[in-house]
Design a protein around this motif. Structure first.
Motif, PDB file in Angstrom:
ATOM      1  N   ASP A 108      80.717   7.248  58.629  1.00 17.03           N
ATOM      2  CA  ASP A 108      80.133   7.708  59.900  1.00 17.03           C
ATOM      3  C   ASP A 108      79.027   8.712  59.604  1.00 17.03           C
ATOM      4  O   ASP A 108      79.081   9.431  58.610  1.00 17.03           O
ATOM      5  CB  ASP A 108      81.217   8.395  60.752  1.00 17.03           C
ATOM      6  N   HIS A 109      78.049   8.773  60.483  1.00 13.66           N
ATOM      7  CA  HIS A 109      76.921   9.677  60.258  1.00 13.66           C
ATOM      8  C   HIS A 109      77.341  11.142  60.416  1.00 13.66           C
ATOM      9  O   HIS A 109      78.188  11.452  61.248  1.00 13.66           O
ATOM     10  CB  HIS A 109      75.806   9.350  61.251  1.00 13.66           C
ATOM     11  N   ARG A 111      75.942  13.483  61.844  1.00 13.88           N
ATOM     12  CA  ARG A 111      75.620  14.067  63.155  1.00 13.88           C
ATOM     13  C   ARG A 111      76.798  14.020  64.123  1.00 13.88           C
ATOM     14  O   ARG A 111      76.841  14.775  65.076  1.00 13.88           O
ATOM     15  CB  ARG A 111      74.428  13.341  63.791  1.00 13.88           C
ATOM     16  N   ILE A 112      77.741  13.062  63.917  1.00 13.90           N
ATOM     17  CA  ILE A 112      78.865  12.970  64.844  1.00 13.90           C
ATOM     18  C   ILE A 112      80.078  13.754  64.339  1.00 13.90           C
ATOM     19  O   ILE A 112      81.122  13.754  64.967  1.00 13.90           O
ATOM     20  CB  ILE A 112      79.269  11.493  65.127  1.00 13.90           C
ATOM     21  N   THR A 160      84.374  -5.440  61.722  1.00 13.60           N
ATOM     22  CA  THR A 160      84.666  -5.233  63.147  1.00 13.60           C
ATOM     23  C   THR A 160      84.579  -6.571  63.868  1.00 13.60           C
ATOM     24  O   THR A 160      83.495  -7.017  64.241  1.00 13.60           O
ATOM     25  CB  THR A 160      83.654  -4.230  63.768  1.00 13.60           C
ATOM     26  N   ASP A 164      79.538  -6.014  68.795  1.00 14.23           N
ATOM     27  CA  ASP A 164      78.547  -6.541  69.746  1.00 14.23           C
ATOM     28  C   ASP A 164      77.190  -5.989  69.362  1.00 14.23           C
ATOM     29  O   ASP A 164      77.004  -4.783  69.423  1.00 14.23           O
ATOM     30  CB  ASP A 164      78.934  -6.131  71.163  1.00 14.23           C
ATOM     31  N   PRO A 165      76.228  -6.775  68.934  1.00 18.32           N
ATOM     32  CA  PRO A 165      76.280  -8.225  68.752  1.00 18.32           C
ATOM     33  C   PRO A 165      77.067  -8.617  67.499  1.00 18.32           C
ATOM     34  O   PRO A 165      77.167  -7.838  66.555  1.00 18.32           O
ATOM     35  CB  PRO A 165      74.799  -8.599  68.591  1.00 18.32           C
ATOM     36  N   GLN A 169      77.060  -8.597  62.326  1.00 18.28           N
ATOM     37  CA  GLN A 169      78.348  -8.233  61.722  1.00 18.28           C
ATOM     38  C   GLN A 169      78.814  -9.332  60.760  1.00 18.28           C
ATOM     39  O   GLN A 169      79.280  -9.056  59.651  1.00 18.28           O
ATOM     40  CB  GLN A 169      79.393  -8.019  62.829  1.00 18.28           C
ATOM     41  N   LEU A 225      88.982   4.586  73.739  1.00 15.17           N
ATOM     42  CA  LEU A 225      88.621   3.593  72.714  1.00 15.17           C
ATOM     43  C   LEU A 225      87.604   2.605  73.271  1.00 15.17           C
ATOM     44  O   LEU A 225      86.623   2.266  72.606  1.00 15.17           O
ATOM     45  CB  LEU A 225      89.868   2.854  72.222  1.00 15.17           C
ATOM     46  N   ASN A 226      87.841   2.148  74.518  1.00 16.66           N
ATOM     47  CA  ASN A 226      86.910   1.197  75.138  1.00 16.66           C
ATOM     48  C   ASN A 226      85.515   1.781  75.302  1.00 16.66           C
ATOM     49  O   ASN A 226      84.513   1.095  75.087  1.00 16.66           O
ATOM     50  CB  ASN A 226      87.431   0.759  76.508  1.00 16.66           C
ATOM     51  N   GLU A 227      85.459   3.050  75.688  1.00 15.06           N
ATOM     52  CA  GLU A 227      84.155   3.646  75.975  1.00 15.06           C
ATOM     53  C   GLU A 227      83.431   4.107  74.722  1.00 15.06           C
ATOM     54  O   GLU A 227      82.220   3.967  74.609  1.00 15.06           O
ATOM     55  CB  GLU A 227      84.329   4.851  76.918  1.00 15.06           C
ATOM     56  N   LYS A 228      84.175   4.665  73.770  1.00 15.05           N
ATOM     57  CA  LYS A 228      83.522   5.383  72.671  1.00 15.05           C
ATOM     58  C   LYS A 228      83.513   4.651  71.332  1.00 15.05           C
ATOM     59  O   LYS A 228      82.645   4.913  70.496  1.00 15.05           O
ATOM     60  CB  LYS A 228      84.188   6.767  72.467  1.00 15.05           C
ATOM     61  N   ILE A 229      84.504   3.811  71.102  1.00 16.07           N
ATOM     62  CA  ILE A 229      84.605   3.269  69.748  1.00 16.07           C
ATOM     63  C   ILE A 229      83.982   1.871  69.684  1.00 16.07           C
ATOM     64  O   ILE A 229      84.435   0.949  70.358  1.00 16.07           O
ATOM     65  CB  ILE A 229      86.077   3.245  69.256  1.00 16.07           C
ATOM     66  N   PRO A 230      82.948   1.733  68.871  1.00 21.85           N
ATOM     67  CA  PRO A 230      82.239   0.456  68.798  1.00 21.85           C
ATOM     68  C   PRO A 230      83.155  -0.692  68.388  1.00 21.85           C
ATOM     69  O   PRO A 230      83.948  -0.562  67.453  1.00 21.85           O
ATOM     70  CB  PRO A 230      81.185   0.692  67.705  1.00 21.85           C
TER      71      PRO A 230
END
Lengths: 293, 223
Positions: A108-109, A111-112, A160, A164-165, A169, A225-230
């Motif tokens: 993970d970058h 910055r997060i 993953t 999306d898309p 991947q 999880l739905n909102e934040k995790i790709p």
């Protein structure tokens, strides 16, 4: 001593790994307790590498502690914090310390994470890191220099299935296989059909796929999880199921959901096993597995 | 072009407040185009500094000049007759221009008025976006004219990371994932094979800092 994860992947019909994060600080008591509690229920234990770019004890040290406790560790190694010299040096160190499995990730970058001012490295990417492992296994470093003693790592990577898309991947997934990945641990799966359609499309042959299982503990966690995790999709019916039970029974319901998913994956045989991420509730892994039987 | 942003006035004022005579030097090339340090911005900064000096009852003369470019000694020559009148120069060039000015007039302090940001393009009124890292190993012919080293937050060469979400970047959800963009364009062209091979790690030795380029290097090393 636990059997080598490489042999487990070759011989066992259903493989189970679990993930744990190192402590932030020097207190390893909880970690030792968890290793003691789950070590005999799983085939290998992943140790995260400054996961989410949050600084913790190095994965290498914790892997060694797991080894000393009789477990089989999987070293997670990211490209975020080290250049090619440091990555290779740490890989050789891991081998010298008896660690035999390595999961290669981009990371993970910064910055997060909790040191957002840090300089991110990314000298290599996860595909190139897999190539580095393959080189070291053949007794060569990335520059082509001969090593005094080669490694013989069992290399893995992540994928993953719900990305999306999906096209990019799958492109990267195939590169990882070509670069030598022998096993994959997927991002969290809550919908078995989604995993199946990914595997049908990607057609991975000759590699071990372990479906990621995240322990849900609340409806809010599902929404998060739905909102934040790709690439993670928690179906509404699971969120509703958790919302319908009283607060004190939600963990038990989450354990049931995880167990059902594991059973569905095992019974349909769509992949070779599961990788359980019971974030902060690692001690529940044996209970999840008992329920899944 | 090079894109820069002016520093806050207080920061510039703090470094020049003890100088009684200051020359603000603009740069008429990139800095004029990105509206950071051309003639107009020089005029604004000089006025602001004068006003601040007056408000603080400081005696300070602030003059202005804008050169076509500050990154070439030839364009700095007209300053030679002027600099001794000033205690300090305030350069509104990119970091390269500031340094050449300081090198050419080493007996006078030169202060930067801008923060240099990146090599980029105009994306709309008042908006510029980064496009190039000056990495010394251009691969745009393979990536549909989209640079992953620059536009992917991690500079990845072999496809997207796991953080890409709905075609957006892990680091900034408003930014397009460079690898999603590359993939989409190549897919439209029917040329996905261009990104199908595994790219080796970048060779950073070709951009050793400080980098130099040109014939004078060879001439210098000749006996």
């Amino acid at each position: 001593m636990a059997p080598a994860f490489r042999d487990v992947c070759r011989q066992k019909s259903f493989i189970v790994t679990a993930e744990m994060g190192p402590p932030k600080g020097t207190d390893t008591s909880r970690l030792r307790e968890i290793v003691h509690q789950i070590g005999s229920s799983v085939d290998a234990i992943n140790v995260t590498d400054n996961q989410s770019a949050v600084m913790k004890v190095s994965s290498l040290a914790i892997c060694r502690l797991i080894l000393e406790a009789g477990g089989e560790p999987i070293l997670q190694l990211t490209c975020r914090d080290r250049n090619r010299l440091a990555l290779q040096s740490d890989l050789l160190a891991a081998w010298v310390l008896g660690i035999r499995n390595v999961l290669c990730l981009t990371g993970d970058h910064v910055r997060i994470g909790d040191h957002p001012q840090a300089k991110p490295v990314f000298d290599l990417d996860s595909v190139q890191l897999l190539q580095v492992v393959a080189n070291l296994n053949q007794g060569r470093d990335l520059a082509g220099n001969a090593l005094e003693g080669a490694t013989d790592f069992f290399p893995g990577a992540v994928v993953t299935p719900g990305a999306d898309p999906l096209g990019p991947q799958i492109l990267k997934f195939r590169k990882k296989i070509a670069a030598g990945a022998r096993f994959f641990q997927t991002q969290a799966i809550f919908d078995v059909d989604q995993l199946k359609s990914f595997l049908d499309r990607a057609q991975p042959n000759g590699v071990t796929i372990l479906a990621g299982i995240v322990l849900l503990v609340s409806p809010r966690m599902g929404q998060f999880l739905n909102e934040k995790i790709p690439g993670v999709y928690v179906p509404e019916r699971l969120i509703e199921r958790l919302a319908e039970v009283p607060k004190e029974k939600r963990l038990a319901e989450g354990i049931r959901i995880a167990a059902e998913l594991i059973r569905a994956i095992r019974d349909t045989g769509i992949c070779q096993g599961v990788h359980i991420m019971a974030i902060g509730r690692e001690e529940k892994v044996p209970e999840i597995l008992r329920l899944a039987e | 072009m090079i894109v820069a942003r002016r520093k806050p006035l207080a920061e510039i004022e703090a470094v020049v407040q003890d100088c009684t005579q200051v020359l603000v030097v603009g740069c008429g090339s990139c800095m004029a185009v990105c509206q950071a340090g051309g003639e107009k911005e020089v005029e604004i900064l000089a006025r602001q500094l004068r006003m601040r000096a007056r408000l603080a009852s400081r005696c300070q003369i602030v003059d202005e000049i804008t050169l076509p470019r500050q990154c070439d000694p030839e364009f700095l020559r007209p300053l030679a007759a002027l600099v001794d009148r000033y205690q300090a120069l305030v350069s509104m060039a990119c970091g390269a221009g500031v340094q050449l000015l300081a090198e050419q007039f080493a007996h006078r302090p030169v202060f930067p008025a801008l923060d240099t940001l990146f090599l980029g393009v105009n994306e709309g009124p008042g908006t510029w976006g980064q496009r190039c890292l000056a990495c010394g190993q251009c691969i745009l012919h393979l990536t549909a004219g989209i640079c992953p080293k620059t536009l992917c937050a991690k500079g990845l060469l072999n496809g997207p990371c796991g953080g890409t979400k709905h075609g957006k970047c892990e680091v900034n959800a408003e930014k397009t994932c460079a690898w999603a963009a590359i993939y989409n364009r190549l897919e439209k062209w029917g040329r996905l094979e261009l990104i199908g091979r595994i790219w080796p790690p970048a060779d950073w030795s070709v951009v050793d800092t400080p980098a130099r380029h040109g014939t004078s290097l060879a001439e210098e090393s000749a006996p």
